[in-house]
Write a protein that holds these residues in place. Structure first.
Motif, PDB file in Angstrom:
ATOM      1  N   ARG A  70       0.826  -1.203   0.000  1.00 41.75           N
ATOM      2  CA  ARG A  70       0.000   0.000   0.000  1.00 41.75           C
ATOM      3  C   ARG A  70       0.859   1.252   0.000  1.00 41.75           C
ATOM      4  O   ARG A  70       0.515   2.258  -0.630  1.00 41.75           O
ATOM      5  CB  ARG A  70      -0.902  -0.009   1.244  1.00 41.75           C
ATOM      6  CG  ARG A  70      -1.888   1.133   1.301  1.00 41.75           C
ATOM      7  CD  ARG A  70      -2.655   1.092   2.621  1.00 41.75           C
ATOM      8  NE  ARG A  70      -3.759   2.022   2.614  1.00 41.75           N
ATOM      9  CZ  ARG A  70      -3.661   3.320   2.855  1.00 41.75           C
ATOM     10  NH1 ARG A  70      -2.473   3.829   3.148  1.00 41.75           N
ATOM     11  NH2 ARG A  70      -4.726   4.105   2.830  1.00 41.75           N
ATOM     12  N   SER A  71       1.971   1.184   0.731  1.00 40.81           N
ATOM     13  CA  SER A  71       2.844   2.354   0.842  1.00 40.81           C
ATOM     14  C   SER A  71       3.953   2.362  -0.199  1.00 40.81           C
ATOM     15  O   SER A  71       4.754   3.296  -0.235  1.00 40.81           O
ATOM     16  CB  SER A  71       3.467   2.399   2.248  1.00 40.81           C
ATOM     17  OG  SER A  71       4.248   1.248   2.491  1.00 40.81           O
ATOM     18  N   PRO A  77      -3.830   2.035  -3.442  1.00 45.31           N
ATOM     19  CA  PRO A  77      -4.237   1.356  -2.206  1.00 45.31           C
ATOM     20  C   PRO A  77      -5.515   0.534  -2.362  1.00 45.31           C
ATOM     21  O   PRO A  77      -5.628  -0.553  -1.772  1.00 45.31           O
ATOM     22  CB  PRO A  77      -4.445   2.522  -1.229  1.00 45.31           C
ATOM     23  CG  PRO A  77      -3.531   3.595  -1.719  1.00 45.31           C
ATOM     24  CD  PRO A  77      -3.536   3.469  -3.213  1.00 45.31           C
ATOM     25  N   GLU A  78      -6.463   1.018  -3.158  1.00 46.19           N
ATOM     26  CA  GLU A  78      -7.715   0.271  -3.341  1.00 46.19           C
ATOM     27  C   GLU A  78      -7.469  -1.057  -4.057  1.00 46.19           C
ATOM     28  O   GLU A  78      -8.136  -2.054  -3.778  1.00 46.19           O
ATOM     29  CB  GLU A  78      -8.718   1.114  -4.122  1.00 46.19           C
ATOM     30  CG  GLU A  78      -9.301   2.265  -3.337  1.00 46.19           C
ATOM     31  CD  GLU A  78     -10.077   1.795  -2.113  1.00 46.19           C
ATOM     32  OE1 GLU A  78     -10.715   0.726  -2.185  1.00 46.19           O
ATOM     33  OE2 GLU A  78     -10.017   2.484  -1.081  1.00 46.19           O
ATOM     34  N   TYR A  81      -5.915  -3.447  -1.540  1.00 48.54           N
ATOM     35  CA  TYR A  81      -6.932  -3.876  -0.580  1.00 48.54           C
ATOM     36  C   TYR A  81      -7.893  -4.884  -1.201  1.00 48.54           C
ATOM     37  O   TYR A  81      -8.182  -5.934  -0.627  1.00 48.54           O
ATOM     38  CB  TYR A  81      -7.694  -2.651  -0.089  1.00 48.54           C
ATOM     39  CG  TYR A  81      -8.755  -2.949   0.941  1.00 48.54           C
ATOM     40  CD1 TYR A  81      -8.420  -3.282   2.239  1.00 48.54           C
ATOM     41  CD2 TYR A  81     -10.104  -2.881   0.604  1.00 48.54           C
ATOM     42  CE1 TYR A  81      -9.398  -3.552   3.195  1.00 48.54           C
ATOM     43  CE2 TYR A  81     -11.088  -3.150   1.540  1.00 48.54           C
ATOM     44  CZ  TYR A  81     -10.732  -3.475   2.829  1.00 48.54           C
ATOM     45  OH  TYR A  81     -11.699  -3.754   3.754  1.00 48.54           O
ATOM     46  N   ARG A 138      -6.891  -1.807   7.236  1.00 45.82           N
ATOM     47  CA  ARG A 138      -7.147  -0.603   6.438  1.00 45.82           C
ATOM     48  C   ARG A 138      -7.426   0.597   7.353  1.00 45.82           C
ATOM     49  O   ARG A 138      -6.922   1.701   7.097  1.00 45.82           O
ATOM     50  CB  ARG A 138      -8.338  -0.843   5.518  1.00 45.82           C
ATOM     51  CG  ARG A 138      -8.714   0.383   4.692  1.00 45.82           C
ATOM     52  CD  ARG A 138      -9.776   0.065   3.676  1.00 45.82           C
ATOM     53  NE  ARG A 138     -10.111   1.247   2.897  1.00 45.82           N
ATOM     54  CZ  ARG A 138     -10.819   1.226   1.779  1.00 45.82           C
ATOM     55  NH1 ARG A 138     -11.252   0.069   1.292  1.00 45.82           N
ATOM     56  NH2 ARG A 138     -11.089   2.338   1.129  1.00 45.82           N
ATOM     57  N   GLU A 142      -5.149   4.018   7.455  1.00 41.68           N
ATOM     58  CA  GLU A 142      -5.749   5.329   7.216  1.00 41.68           C
ATOM     59  C   GLU A 142      -5.839   6.161   8.489  1.00 41.68           C
ATOM     60  O   GLU A 142      -6.407   7.259   8.478  1.00 41.68           O
ATOM     61  CB  GLU A 142      -7.151   5.146   6.618  1.00 41.68           C
ATOM     62  CG  GLU A 142      -7.125   4.494   5.235  1.00 41.68           C
ATOM     63  CD  GLU A 142      -8.515   4.182   4.708  1.00 41.68           C
ATOM     64  OE1 GLU A 142      -9.497   4.373   5.461  1.00 41.68           O
ATOM     65  OE2 GLU A 142      -8.623   3.747   3.543  1.00 41.68           O
ATOM     66  N   GLU A 143      -5.261   5.635   9.586  1.00 46.23           N
ATOM     67  CA  GLU A 143      -5.236   6.305  10.886  1.00 46.23           C
ATOM     68  C   GLU A 143      -6.639   6.681  11.361  1.00 46.23           C
ATOM     69  O   GLU A 143      -6.859   7.727  11.965  1.00 46.23           O
ATOM     70  CB  GLU A 143      -4.320   7.534  10.862  1.00 46.23           C
ATOM     71  CG  GLU A 143      -2.866   7.184  10.596  1.00 46.23           C
ATOM     72  CD  GLU A 143      -1.916   8.351  10.767  1.00 46.23           C
ATOM     73  OE1 GLU A 143      -2.399   9.453  11.145  1.00 46.23           O
ATOM     74  OE2 GLU A 143      -0.714   8.178  10.537  1.00 46.23           O
ATOM     75  N   ARG A 144      -7.579   5.784  11.110  1.00 51.47           N
ATOM     76  CA  ARG A 144      -8.958   5.982  11.577  1.00 51.47           C
ATOM     77  C   ARG A 144      -9.136   5.215  12.882  1.00 51.47           C
ATOM     78  O   ARG A 144      -9.930   4.274  12.991  1.00 51.47           O
ATOM     79  CB  ARG A 144      -9.944   5.539  10.506  1.00 51.47           C
ATOM     80  CG  ARG A 144      -9.725   6.233   9.172  1.00 51.47           C
ATOM     81  CD  ARG A 144     -10.759   5.895   8.135  1.00 51.47           C
ATOM     82  NE  ARG A 144     -12.073   6.431   8.496  1.00 51.47           N
ATOM     83  CZ  ARG A 144     -13.097   6.476   7.641  1.00 51.47           C
ATOM     84  NH1 ARG A 144     -12.953   6.047   6.397  1.00 51.47           N
ATOM     85  NH2 ARG A 144     -14.259   6.946   8.030  1.00 51.47           N
ATOM     86  N   TRP A 213     -16.456  -0.982   4.793  1.00 55.93           N
ATOM     87  CA  TRP A 213     -15.054  -1.060   4.376  1.00 55.93           C
ATOM     88  C   TRP A 213     -14.764  -2.356   3.616  1.00 55.93           C
ATOM     89  O   TRP A 213     -13.878  -2.391   2.773  1.00 55.93           O
ATOM     90  CB  TRP A 213     -14.139  -0.929   5.600  1.00 55.93           C
ATOM     91  CG  TRP A 213     -14.199   0.454   6.154  1.00 55.93           C
ATOM     92  CD1 TRP A 213     -13.462   1.540   5.772  1.00 55.93           C
ATOM     93  CD2 TRP A 213     -15.090   0.914   7.173  1.00 55.93           C
ATOM     94  NE1 TRP A 213     -13.820   2.645   6.487  1.00 55.93           N
ATOM     95  CE2 TRP A 213     -14.827   2.301   7.360  1.00 55.93           C
ATOM     96  CE3 TRP A 213     -16.075   0.306   7.940  1.00 55.93           C
ATOM     97  CZ2 TRP A 213     -15.513   3.073   8.286  1.00 55.93           C
ATOM     98  CZ3 TRP A 213     -16.771   1.079   8.865  1.00 55.93           C
ATOM     99  CH2 TRP A 213     -16.482   2.446   9.029  1.00 55.93           C
ATOM    100  N   SER A 299       5.917   3.998   7.488  1.00 54.49           N
ATOM    101  CA  SER A 299       5.769   5.356   6.963  1.00 54.49           C
ATOM    102  C   SER A 299       6.978   6.235   7.292  1.00 54.49           C
ATOM    103  O   SER A 299       7.250   7.204   6.582  1.00 54.49           O
ATOM    104  CB  SER A 299       4.494   6.002   7.519  1.00 54.49           C
ATOM    105  OG  SER A 299       4.576   6.165   8.923  1.00 54.49           O
TER     106      SER A 299
END
Length: 491
Positions: A70-71, A77-78, A81, A138, A142-144, A213, A299
């Protein structure tokens, strides 16, 4: 926000969910240990140990692969995933079908022929949790963290609530009026199996909450990416399996290795597993750090000061772990009441298990070298060496020392893995860890624990007073380290 503060804040948020959630689960330990005999509780410990192994297999190490690709910038990213999600759904559906068809022979093989439904329930839990793990990954990427925490707590709340409903409320209602609505919920032939039913219902709810999600990732799939993901992630499966061997094989194997009859062995397993739960605070801290640390390390890897930051992270992480080690061991007279009286014969394993988990946390920090340098096969080698040590020591020590031998096997295994990972990491991804300071923190913590035992046994100090004095001494060290760090930063 500085990187350390960002990592600390993310760890704190995940820690809230872990601490609150696990605390609710933690409350089930006294509840279950007061409600069931050790041999019955041992059945739960045994099946969750098996599930720990299978959970690693059914995720295929693709959580880490998802973070890595992803990074990487090569795929959207989609796409990453969606590719992982479709693969996991297919594999887990096939595995559930296989367990469903083979439930009776598997139950007989595990010496639980009268309860093949345990196999089906556990297989369904595994499938739901494996698919949900990617959606949680995920949210972490996304830091959610807020959404992550809310769903985790909802799952755990339902699990705990249903367990209490079935095993306490319905059981009491059945004793008063077997024909009442609540009374009919309790079936004595299921007994401890209600733990699995509650878990299954909670896992189903989790997938419902994660549905937005999960649905968002069903549109993208790249076969070429899947091959690369599997090639990167398969060594992570080996690492994960080896980690589960090191962490949970004792609870799966004690029934077979202890030198008593099967009923006594299950009772000993129940005692050991309940006392293992007293190291839960350390496990919570490590889990929260893992949730926040893995995406952070990936990151931050390209920053020029990455190595110095990683070294500083380890210092503070170890201080946190030593604090938790002291908190539990110095106040063990309080913590012991979280398990039933029949289980307290195993309290001697708690300090050893806490130290073992501390070393596991150090290994989690050090293991960034093979993830960031794409040397996952070498990381798998370290884990396999640890597994070989665990298996060998369990076979050697458990028949002689009982479950205490299992605790010492944990400590030796993780200590060896820390040494190997540090040596390889300094060669392939050098980080300027302050080894002397880290070892000093651990030695100081163990020294305070021994000093506390001396105050109790030789000086007849009250337990609360001796523990508080030792904990204050450690907090003085933490304050000194904070002042030293602030002074160095301003110099």
């Amino acid at each position: 926000m500085s990187p350390l503060k960002r990592l600390a804040s993310q760890t704190a948020i995940y820690g809230v969910s872990s601490v609150l959630g696990r605390f609710l689960n933690y409350l089930l330990v006294p509840f279950l240990t007061y409600a069931f005999a050790p041999a019955e509780y041992g059945v739960v410990a045994e099946f969750y140990a098996y599930m720990g192994f299978l959970a690693v297999l059914l995720v295929f190490g693709l959580e880490t692969g998802y973070f890595r690709f992803r990074s990487g910038g090569e795929w959207q990213p989609e796409t990453v995933y969606g590719t992982v999600l479709r693969f996991l759904v297919l594999i887990n559906a096939l595995c559930f079908l296989a367990f469903l068809l083979a439930s009776q022979p598997l139950a007989a093989l595990l010496r639980h022929a009268e309860h093949p439904e345990y196999i089906v329930w556990c297989a369904a839990i595994l499938a739901f949790d494996s698919i949900g793990a990617l959606a949680f990954a995920r949210l972490r990427a996304e830091e959610r963290a807020g959404v992550f925490v809310a769903i985790k707590l909802s799952e755990i709340g339902v699990n705990v609530g249903l367990t209490i409903l079935f095993i306490y409320v319905a059981r009491q209602a059945q004793a008063v009026d077997p024909e009442s609505l609540l009374g009919r919920l309790w079936d004595p032939t299921i007994g401890i199996g209600y733990v699995f039913i509650a878990n299954l219902a909670a896992s189903m709810l989790k997938l419902v909450l994660l549905a937005p999600w999960l649905a968002a990732g069903l549109g993208a799939f790249d076969p070429g990416l899947l091959k690369r993901l599997i090639r990167y992630s398969l060594p992570m499966v080996v690492i994960g399996l080896a980690g589960i061997v090191n962490e949970m094989l004792d609870r799966a194997a004690l029934k077979y290795l202890l030198p008593y009859d099967e009923s006594t062995n299950l009772a000993q397993l129940g005692i050991y597993s309940a006392c293992y739960k007293l190291s839960i605070l350390m496990s919570l801290f490590i889990q929260a750090f893992r949730y926040a640390g893995e995406p952070f390390f990936f990151s931050y890897a390209k920053r020029r000061d990455a190595g110095r930051t990683y070294a500083l992270v380890l210092n503070w992480f170890v201080l946190g772990c030593v604090f938790l080690f002291l908190l539990v061991t110095l106040y063990i007279d309080v913590f012991q009441y979280f398990v039933g009286a029949a289980y307290r014969a195993g309290l001697d394993v708690v300090p050893v298990l806490l130290l073992a988990n501390l070393l596991l946390g150090v290994y989690v920090n050090l293991s960034i070298w093979y993830k960031l340098s794409d040397r996952t096969l070498m990381g798998a080698g370290v884990s396999l060496i640890g597994s070989a040590i665990t298996i060998g020591l369990l076979i050697w020590w458990v028949p002689v020392q009982g479950y205490m031998g299992a605790a010492w096997a944990h400590l030796v295994c993780y200590g060896t893995m820390v040494g190997l990972s540090y040596g390889l990491g300094q060669r392939y991804y050098p980080v300027p860890y302050d080894v002397g300071r880290v070892l000093g923190y651990i030695a100081f913590g163990v020294g305070l624990y021994r000093f506390n035992r001396w105050l109790l046994t030789q000086q007849d100090w009250p337990a609360l007073g001796a523990g508080t004095v030792c904990l204050v001494l450690f907090l003085i060290l933490v304050a000194w380290e904070a002042w030293r760090l602030k002074r160095a930063a301003s110099a």
